[in-house]
Design a protein around this motif. Structure first.
Motif, PDB file in Angstrom:
ATOM      1  N   GLY A  29       0.814  -1.211   0.000  1.00  0.00           N
ATOM      2  CA  GLY A  29       0.000   0.000   0.000  1.00  0.00           C
ATOM      3  C   GLY A  29       0.848   1.261   0.000  1.00  0.00           C
ATOM      4  O   GLY A  29       0.565   2.217  -0.731  1.00  0.00           O
ATOM      5  N   VAL A  30       1.905   1.272   0.807  1.00  0.00           N
ATOM      6  CA  VAL A  30       2.809   2.420   0.848  1.00  0.00           C
ATOM      7  C   VAL A  30       3.501   2.587  -0.494  1.00  0.00           C
ATOM      8  O   VAL A  30       3.639   3.702  -1.011  1.00  0.00           O
ATOM      9  N   THR A  31       3.920   1.487  -1.081  1.00  0.00           N
ATOM     10  CA  THR A  31       4.601   1.538  -2.372  1.00  0.00           C
ATOM     11  C   THR A  31       3.673   2.085  -3.450  1.00  0.00           C
ATOM     12  O   THR A  31       4.080   2.936  -4.259  1.00  0.00           O
ATOM     13  N   ILE A  32       2.442   1.631  -3.467  1.00  0.00           N
ATOM     14  CA  ILE A  32       1.481   2.116  -4.465  1.00  0.00           C
ATOM     15  C   ILE A  32       1.204   3.591  -4.258  1.00  0.00           C
ATOM     16  O   ILE A  32       1.139   4.374  -5.222  1.00  0.00           O
ATOM     17  N   LEU A  33       1.042   4.013  -3.007  1.00  0.00           N
ATOM     18  CA  LEU A  33       0.771   5.411  -2.715  1.00  0.00           C
ATOM     19  C   LEU A  33       1.924   6.301  -3.171  1.00  0.00           C
ATOM     20  O   LEU A  33       1.703   7.337  -3.826  1.00  0.00           O
ATOM     21  N   LEU A  34       3.156   5.900  -2.862  1.00  0.00           N
ATOM     22  CA  LEU A  34       4.302   6.696  -3.289  1.00  0.00           C
ATOM     23  C   LEU A  34       4.493   6.653  -4.803  1.00  0.00           C
ATOM     24  O   LEU A  34       4.945   7.630  -5.398  1.00  0.00           O
ATOM     25  N   LEU A  62       2.026   6.545  -6.954  1.00  0.00           N
ATOM     26  CA  LEU A  62       1.036   7.496  -7.468  1.00  0.00           C
ATOM     27  C   LEU A  62       1.500   8.937  -7.296  1.00  0.00           C
ATOM     28  O   LEU A  62       1.319   9.772  -8.193  1.00  0.00           O
ATOM     29  N   ILE A  63       2.100   9.233  -6.155  1.00  0.00           N
ATOM     30  CA  ILE A  63       2.655  10.577  -5.942  1.00  0.00           C
ATOM     31  C   ILE A  63       3.752  10.852  -6.959  1.00  0.00           C
ATOM     32  O   ILE A  63       3.810  11.936  -7.560  1.00  0.00           O
ATOM     33  N   SER A 109       2.334  11.454 -10.448  1.00  0.00           N
ATOM     34  CA  SER A 109       1.618  12.720 -10.602  1.00  0.00           C
ATOM     35  C   SER A 109       2.557  13.921 -10.572  1.00  0.00           C
ATOM     36  O   SER A 109       2.261  14.945 -11.183  1.00  0.00           O
ATOM     37  N   ASN A 163      11.484   8.701   1.936  1.00  0.00           N
ATOM     38  CA  ASN A 163      10.111   8.544   2.418  1.00  0.00           C
ATOM     39  C   ASN A 163       9.655   7.095   2.348  1.00  0.00           C
ATOM     40  O   ASN A 163       8.984   6.602   3.263  1.00  0.00           O
ATOM     41  N   TRP A 164      10.000   6.412   1.275  1.00  0.00           N
ATOM     42  CA  TRP A 164       9.595   5.011   1.136  1.00  0.00           C
ATOM     43  C   TRP A 164      10.260   4.151   2.210  1.00  0.00           C
ATOM     44  O   TRP A 164       9.610   3.317   2.833  1.00  0.00           O
ATOM     45  N   ALA A 171       8.626   4.861   5.579  1.00  0.00           N
ATOM     46  CA  ALA A 171       7.273   4.307   5.639  1.00  0.00           C
ATOM     47  C   ALA A 171       7.304   2.789   5.800  1.00  0.00           C
ATOM     48  O   ALA A 171       6.536   2.227   6.585  1.00  0.00           O
TER      49      ALA A 171
END
Length: 74
Positions: free
Chosen positions: A8-13, A15-16, A19, A42-43, A46
């Motif tokens: 989940g953290v990997t997918i969120l980062l 996406l950031i 973008s 950050n990764w 997290a």
């Protein structure tokens, strides 16, 4: 369950990253390197917090540093 958190953290980062990467200037290598290094830091942080949820945070580090100055403030 930790694998789901890391994913989940990997997918969120990711996406950031996806973008924000096109917004960066095309010829600014320093800006891109700073962005990549901050994203990597950050990764790592997290993932460490997902794997070790009881890890002390930055607030506790600041408290530890300023605790030695407490006698001067009293």
């Amino acid at each position: 369950m930790k694998v789901a958190g890391v994913l989940g953290v990997t997918i969120l980062l990711a996406l950031i990253f996806l973008s924000q990467w096109p917004i960066l200037k095309k010829n600014k290598k320093k800006v891109k390197m700073a962005f990549l290094s901050l994203m990597l830091i950050n990764w790592i942080l997290a993932v460490l917090l997902v794997v070790f949820p009881d890890m002390p945070g930055p607030g506790q580090l600041v408290d530890f540093i300023y605790q030695s100055f407490e006698p001067f403030w009293q």
